[in-house]
Scaffold this active site. Structure first.
Site, PDB file in Angstrom:
ATOM      1  N   HIS A   1     -21.430  12.129   6.992  1.00  0.00           N
ATOM      2  CA  HIS A   1     -20.172  12.111   6.240  1.00  0.00           C
ATOM      3  C   HIS A   1     -19.441  13.440   6.333  1.00  0.00           C
ATOM      4  O   HIS A   1     -18.296  13.545   5.935  1.00  0.00           O
ATOM      5  CB  HIS A   1     -20.434  11.759   4.779  1.00  0.00           C
ATOM      6  CG  HIS A   1     -21.080  10.419   4.631  1.00  0.00           C
ATOM      7  ND1 HIS A   1     -22.449  10.275   4.585  1.00  0.00           N
ATOM      8  CD2 HIS A   1     -20.562   9.176   4.579  1.00  0.00           C
ATOM      9  CE1 HIS A   1     -22.730   8.977   4.494  1.00  0.00           C
ATOM     10  NE2 HIS A   1     -21.614   8.303   4.490  1.00  0.00           N
TER      11      HIS A   1
ATOM     12  N   ARG B   1       0.828  -1.219   0.000  1.00  0.00           N
ATOM     13  CA  ARG B   1       0.000   0.000   0.000  1.00  0.00           C
ATOM     14  C   ARG B   1       0.860   1.267   0.000  1.00  0.00           C
ATOM     15  O   ARG B   1       0.542   2.253   0.653  1.00  0.00           O
ATOM     16  CB  ARG B   1      -0.968  -0.011   1.205  1.00  0.00           C
ATOM     17  CG  ARG B   1      -2.110  -1.000   1.015  1.00  0.00           C
ATOM     18  CD  ARG B   1      -3.127  -0.901   2.135  1.00  0.00           C
ATOM     19  NE  ARG B   1      -2.591  -1.409   3.387  1.00  0.00           N
ATOM     20  CZ  ARG B   1      -3.118  -1.177   4.589  1.00  0.00           C
ATOM     21  NH1 ARG B   1      -4.199  -0.434   4.681  1.00  0.00           N
ATOM     22  NH2 ARG B   1      -2.580  -1.670   5.673  1.00  0.00           N
TER      23      ARG B   1
ATOM     24  N   TRP C   1     -19.639  -7.858   0.163  1.00  0.00           N
ATOM     25  CA  TRP C   1     -18.343  -7.287   0.524  1.00  0.00           C
ATOM     26  C   TRP C   1     -17.291  -8.358   0.809  1.00  0.00           C
ATOM     27  O   TRP C   1     -16.332  -8.143   1.526  1.00  0.00           O
ATOM     28  CB  TRP C   1     -18.508  -6.309   1.695  1.00  0.00           C
ATOM     29  CG  TRP C   1     -19.201  -5.047   1.278  1.00  0.00           C
ATOM     30  CD1 TRP C   1     -19.470  -4.653  -0.009  1.00  0.00           C
ATOM     31  CD2 TRP C   1     -19.720  -4.013   2.116  1.00  0.00           C
ATOM     32  NE1 TRP C   1     -20.127  -3.446  -0.006  1.00  0.00           N
ATOM     33  CE2 TRP C   1     -20.293  -3.029   1.276  1.00  0.00           C
ATOM     34  CE3 TRP C   1     -19.759  -3.813   3.502  1.00  0.00           C
ATOM     35  CZ2 TRP C   1     -20.905  -1.873   1.766  1.00  0.00           C
ATOM     36  CZ3 TRP C   1     -20.364  -2.656   4.005  1.00  0.00           C
ATOM     37  CH2 TRP C   1     -20.923  -1.703   3.142  1.00  0.00           C
TER      38      TRP C   1
ATOM     39  N   LYS D   1     -19.965   3.744  -7.745  1.00  0.00           N
ATOM     40  CA  LYS D   1     -19.337   2.457  -8.020  1.00  0.00           C
ATOM     41  C   LYS D   1     -19.069   2.256  -9.495  1.00  0.00           C
ATOM     42  O   LYS D   1     -19.867   2.578 -10.345  1.00  0.00           O
ATOM     43  CB  LYS D   1     -20.210   1.330  -7.484  1.00  0.00           C
ATOM     44  CG  LYS D   1     -20.042   1.160  -5.974  1.00  0.00           C
ATOM     45  CD  LYS D   1     -21.182   0.408  -5.388  1.00  0.00           C
ATOM     46  CE  LYS D   1     -21.363  -0.913  -6.051  1.00  0.00           C
ATOM     47  NZ  LYS D   1     -20.320  -1.898  -5.788  1.00  0.00           N
TER      48      LYS D   1
HETATM   49  N1  GLN Z   1     -24.683  -0.314  12.027  1.00  0.00           N
HETATM   50  C1  GLN Z   1     -23.616   0.144  11.222  1.00  0.00           C
HETATM   51  C2  GLN Z   1     -22.984   1.365  11.865  1.00  0.00           C
HETATM   52  O1  GLN Z   1     -23.671   2.135  12.445  1.00  0.00           O
HETATM   53  C3  GLN Z   1     -24.071   0.498   9.817  1.00  0.00           C
HETATM   54  C4  GLN Z   1     -22.933   0.907   8.934  1.00  0.00           C
HETATM   55  C5  GLN Z   1     -23.306   1.149   7.481  1.00  0.00           C
HETATM   56  O2  GLN Z   1     -24.421   1.319   7.132  1.00  0.00           O
HETATM   57  N2  GLN Z   1     -22.363   1.179   6.598  1.00  0.00           N
HETATM   58  O3  GLN Z   1     -21.821   1.579  11.792  1.00  0.00           O
END
Ligand code: GLN
Ligand code: ZN
Length: 768
Positions: A707, A16, A574, A122
């Protein structure tokens, strides 16, 4: 002679190195020259590995510092205003990273303002994310930065005539968004001279082959695309008549676009025979015999060793059909989607390791196959035998199959995929049990994964902290989180997921059938990498996975505690998944394991269980014709996991990362009592779906974009929730953030959650 070719090599570096260099550069600790020299060293290493493995068509310009779509956009000057580019001359690195990460992130680099990053999405149905170009009719595409000739020259200086890779003009446009109402394809006439220049300069610099990627040829094409393809490739062919263009398609079969692809004026066509092995006869029939045929027979998307004899049979079929003198062997797609090398995996089960092939091992398979075509099987007898042995060993490996599980799967009845009663009766039973206020406030599960949490995990791993000590620390954090949620007035509490490193890994490590690599990193976007687990055997749950934490948290409060699980579709999506049984079967196995956990949580007195499915939409096939089948089994798997409980136990699900409007009916069919769904960032775009579709159960459209580090005010969240209340009856509406808070700090989470509770109180006080 049959050509051994590669379509693209992992960029991130075996250790990496690119991630490390990029992050140091962004932090201002590494200069541009050092970043570029790390990148050049990685490219040199990649060329050496590929040549050393016997690849004769080594790709170049497949490398990108952040993303190849973004670099293409910058090379052609397709940069929207506001990112520090004057409109003349090459686009700076600072502008490129500002497009990728937002200008706030680049302020250190001297760019003022705070324009947001371009959208990221994506790359087809992979877990790689590309930066979505934002185009407008006013743009004047031209070749500002000849990254392709530069890449070719770099190889030539080191004695390698590489095959530069260009993202083709039609796919580039179809992957873009436009701002001003123009259709992306309208920009084609303006784009073509820039592409023509790139090809002409490549020819002048000594290129022989150029790989033109047109993955959109495997999708349902919008109207006008077919003509656009013809126009574009006529222009490209005329631009550099001596140059051999390889039209490259991957991720699916060509299907109804085969005639189009076969008729374009190029020197060769690459097809994906891993995703679509059945397309070979049609391709052999459609492709004129004066074209080269590149067969993608080595899986570029998964980690399994190739069945060399089966691949060789396909190559022989092409040879027999008349392509013997114009044949290439290649991975199905770029190797960007698999880890670098198995060599570093010293801790894997040895039998499993013998069945795996990462990028470097796949290159050797490609070379062996090319040799087998030309020199016969004897010339590569040892490699073929090794492949046979690994396959035979896998077939005979009893650990792959759990007879008890097979019997259990066979005994699954339709009733097991259904709750006992329909939503209205369940809702009444749940209301009586839970006694929640109108517009209940909850969260998505995780609270901040602070430096403290990470250091506890690291100390446990290093043996500096024993399991008892670690568990005690987890309990302390859970207790603090419970007390805080009670204090601020959250209605449905969560324990906080402090004990989880990752939402898939945490469960995979406790399930039978999963394996984990040490260095199996794959680029997700930019410097972000993931190491997907490998599902190699039947999946089952030896013992409860989360009950102890949820039960402990519930014991501390009279408020309802929500148990938190990752759903079967996300666990599948995933991971690298075995291919000896259908994906659907693997997903059903996981569903049964999750189902057992749900039942155990209920038995432990947990009144609400959330089954997260953020990757639900990602599994959607590229072609519309295949989608119903996927949605059928994905919905069924979710329901199988969610349905062992009594009416009064409430099932939640959570989704994020994608647009859901077009699959809203399937989401409804999952029949969760409550769904929380990301939508704050898109300004409640999700609500459009409710204009045409009446979602029948309860829903919490996220009102806080977790975010971003911003703390939204109560008024702002109340405003978003009020908009939602125009479309969704208040009694079915919940208030929650967009997603889990694990990446945020407490300094933001505490005030934001308090504001969320205040928003709910404001709305409750208002008349409808
Ligand atoms: N339950 C998970 C969290 O709160 C959900 C994460 C997600 O949706 N990517 O981290
Ligand atoms: Zn989420």
């Amino acid at each position: 002679m049959t050509i051994a070719a590669n379509l693209g090599y992992p960029r991130i570096g075996p250790k990496r190195e690119l991630k490390t260099a990029l992050e140091a550069f962004w932090a201002g600790k590494l200069g541009e020259a050092e970043l570029q020299s790390t990148a050049a060293a990685l490219r040199a290493g990649a060329r050496a590995v590929q040549q050393g493995s016997g690849i004769s068509h080594v790709p170049s310009a497949d490398f990108a510092l952040y993303d190849h779509v973004l670099e293409t956009v910058c090379a052609f000057g397709l940069v929207p205003p506001g990112y520090g580019w004057s409109g003349e001359g090459p686009v700076s690195l600072a502008t490129m990273f500002a497009l990728a990460r937002g200008r706030a992130a680049e302020r250190a680099a001297g760019i003022p303002g705070d324009a947001v990053a371009l959208e990221m999405t994506k790359w087809f149905d992979t877990n790689y994310h590309y930066v979505v170009p934002r185009l407008s009719a006013a743009m004047r595409p031209r070749l500002l930065d000849d990254r392709w000739t530069r890449a070719l020259r770099e190889g030539l200086q080191h004695g390698t005539r590489t095959r530069p890779v260009l993202l083709g003009p039609i796919s580039l446009l179809l992957l873009s968004k436009t701002e001003d109402g123009t259709r992306p394809l309208d920009l084609l006439p303006a784009m073509l001279p820039a592409y023509a220049d790139a090809l002409r300069f490549l020819a002048e610099a000594g290129a022989v082959w150029v790989q033109v990627d047109e993955p959109c040829l495997v999708t349902d094409l919008p109207s006008g695309a077919e003509d656009a393809y013809r126009t574009a490739f006529r222009a490209l062919a005329e631009a550099a008549p001596g140059l051999n263009l390889l039209l490259t398609t991957y991720f699916e079969g060509l299907r109804d676009n085969l005639q189009l692809a076969a008729s374009l004026p190029v020197a060769g066509l690459h097809v994906d025979l891993v995703r679509a092995p059945g397309q070979l006869p049609a391709v052999l029939e459609a492709l004129p015999r004066d074209r080269w045929l590149s067969l993608g027979v080595v899986d570029g998307r998964n980690v399994w060793r190739t069945d060399l004899r089966a691949a060789l049979a396909q190559l022989r079929a092409a040879e027999a059909a008349g392509f013997g003198k114009r044949l290439m062997v290649a991975p199905s797609c770029s190797l960007l989607h698999v880890p670098h090398s198995l060599a570093m995996e010293t801790a894997l089960d040895p039998a499993l390791k013998r069945r795996l092939a990462f990028a470097n091992e796949k290159l050797k398979e490609v070379a062996v196959l090319a040799r087998a075509v030309d020199e016969g099987e004897k010339a590569v007898a040892a490699a073929l035998e090794e492949s046979d042995r690994a396959l035979a060993e896998a077939r005979a490996d009893e650990r792959l199959h759990d007879p008890g599980l097979a019997a259990r799967l066979a005994a699954v009845t339709p009733e097991m995929e259904r709750r006992t009663s329909s939503y209205p009766s369940r809702a009444a039973a749940q209301a009586a049990r839970l006694g929640l206020p109108e517009l209940p406030v909850t969260s998505i599960g995780s609270w901040p994964q602070t430096a403290e949490v990470r250091s506890l995990r690291a100390r446990l791993a290093r043996g500096e902290l024993d399991k008892t000590g670690y568990d005690a620390e987890m309990e302390r954090m859970i207790a603090e989180a419970v007390r805080w949620q009670e204090e601020i007035g959250v209605d449905v509490l969560v324990h906080g997921e402090f004990e989880r490193n990752d939402m898939v890994k945490y469960f995979g490590e406790q399930l039978a059938g999963y394996a984990f690599t040490k260095h199996g990193w794959v680029q997700s976007y930019g410097s972000r990498c993931v190491a997907p687990p490998i599902i190699w055997a039947d999946v089952s749950r030896p013992k409860p996975m989360t009950v102890r934490w949820s039960a402990y948290a519930q014991s501390l409060t009279d408020k309802p505690m929500k148990g938190m699980l990752t759903g079967p579709v996300t666990m599948l999506q995933w991971s690298f998944v075995r291919t000896d049984i259908p994906r659907e079967t693997v997903c059903r196995q996981i569903a049964l394991a999750i189902r057992d956990e749900v039942a155990d949580l209920e038995a432990a007195g947990i009144p609400i269980v959330q089954i997260d499915e953020p990757a639900f939409r990602e599994g959607l096939p590229l072609r519309k014709a295949d989608r119903d089948d996927y949605l059928r089994w994905a919905v069924a798997c979710f329901r199988l996991s969610a349905s062992p409980v009594r009416d009064e136990t409430q099932i939640h699900t959570h989704m994020c990362y994608s647009e859901f409007n077009d699959i809203i009916e399937s989401i409804a069919a999952m029949d969760a009592d409550v769904i929380s769904i990301e939508t704050a960032r898109s300004n409640m775009e999700l609500l459009d779906a409710f204009a045409v579709f009446d979602y029948p159960n309860e829903i919490g459209p996220g009102v806080w974009d977790i975010h971003s580090p911003r703390v939204p005010s109560a008024e702002e969240m109340a405003r978003l929730a009020a908009r939602a209340a125009e479309r969704i009856p208040r009694r079915r509406l919940w208030l929650n953030p967009d997603c889990g808070c694990k990446t945020r700090g407490w300094a933001e989470v505490k005030p934001a959650m308090a504001n969320l509770v205040a928003a709910a109180r404001q709305l409750r006080a208002r008349a409808v």
